[in-house]
Scaffold this active site. Structure first.
Site, PDB file in Angstrom:
ATOM      1  N   GLU A   1      -5.247  -5.023  -7.411  1.00  0.00           N
ATOM      2  CA  GLU A   1      -6.183  -4.527  -8.412  1.00  0.00           C
ATOM      3  C   GLU A   1      -7.455  -4.052  -7.713  1.00  0.00           C
ATOM      4  O   GLU A   1      -7.965  -4.713  -6.815  1.00  0.00           O
ATOM      5  CB  GLU A   1      -6.522  -5.637  -9.407  1.00  0.00           C
ATOM      6  CG  GLU A   1      -7.351  -5.150 -10.562  1.00  0.00           C
ATOM      7  CD  GLU A   1      -7.636  -6.248 -11.572  1.00  0.00           C
ATOM      8  OE1 GLU A   1      -8.700  -6.186 -12.196  1.00  0.00           O
ATOM      9  OE2 GLU A   1      -6.795  -7.156 -11.718  1.00  0.00           O
TER      10      GLU A   1
ATOM     11  N   GLU B   1       0.794  -1.234   0.000  1.00  0.00           N
ATOM     12  CA  GLU B   1       0.000   0.000   0.000  1.00  0.00           C
ATOM     13  C   GLU B   1       0.825   1.282   0.000  1.00  0.00           C
ATOM     14  O   GLU B   1       0.364   2.299  -0.491  1.00  0.00           O
ATOM     15  CB  GLU B   1      -0.965  -0.010   1.188  1.00  0.00           C
ATOM     16  CG  GLU B   1      -2.015  -1.099   1.044  1.00  0.00           C
ATOM     17  CD  GLU B   1      -3.065  -1.074   2.142  1.00  0.00           C
ATOM     18  OE1 GLU B   1      -2.902  -0.361   3.153  1.00  0.00           O
ATOM     19  OE2 GLU B   1      -4.074  -1.789   1.973  1.00  0.00           O
TER      20      GLU B   1
END
Length: 166
Positions: free
Chosen positions: A125, A83
């Protein structure tokens, strides 16, 4: 009875016997657990502004994710890298809590990550995430102004400010 089997959780309806001997029908979500990371970089916190399609809103949050394996520290490292793009050379488990024990079995682990090196992000995704650096003072003010309304972020930051930052 299993109602739904998913990638991150399963949903059940079952009859349980309470400690007082009475029966009750319980709707329950079984979840593998999760981890939230307080990543500190040069006295600032890496904070995410993430789009959450379930509520159709952008939220300020600490990096976090569902556990894929039992090793919380390794899972925290994986989520942090995915992240934010940062690897932690120093990581410590702080505490754990149930996120919403009335409906879900999820236990969230809070870890502190320091001594970070940038390696490159690997977003999953469908993730829409912006990375921002904020001071603890800025984050605390954002919480009190209602700009940060994510429970895990509030719990982790206020714990850190109350107990770890002395």
């Amino acid at each position: 009875m299993e109602i739904y089997r998913g990638k991150k959780f399963n949903v059940y309806v079952e009859k349980v016997i309470l400690p007082n001997g009475k029966e009750r029908i319980v709707e329950k979500i079984e979840h593998r657990g999760s981890v939230v990371i307080i990543p500190i970089l040069n006295d600032k916190v890496i904070l995410l502004k993430q789009y959450r399609p379930v509520i159709n809103k952008w939220l300020y949050e600490l990096p976090a994710g569902t556990l894929e394996h039992d090793d919380v520290i390794e899972e925290a490292k994986r989520e942090l890298l995915e992240e934010t793009g940062y690897e932690a050379n120093e990581i410590k488990h702080l505490f754990k809590f149930y996120t919403s024990p009335g409906i879900i079995t999820e236990v969230m682990h809070v870890v502190l990550a320091k001594n970070l090196n940038y390696k490159g992000r690997k977003l999953e995704e469908g993730e829409v995430i912006n990375v921002e650096l904020k001071s603890f003072e800025e984050i605390k003010n954002m919480i009190f102004k209602g700009e940060i309304i994510d429970g895990k972020t509030i719990a982790a930051v206020l714990f850190y400010l109350s107990y770890m930052n002395q």
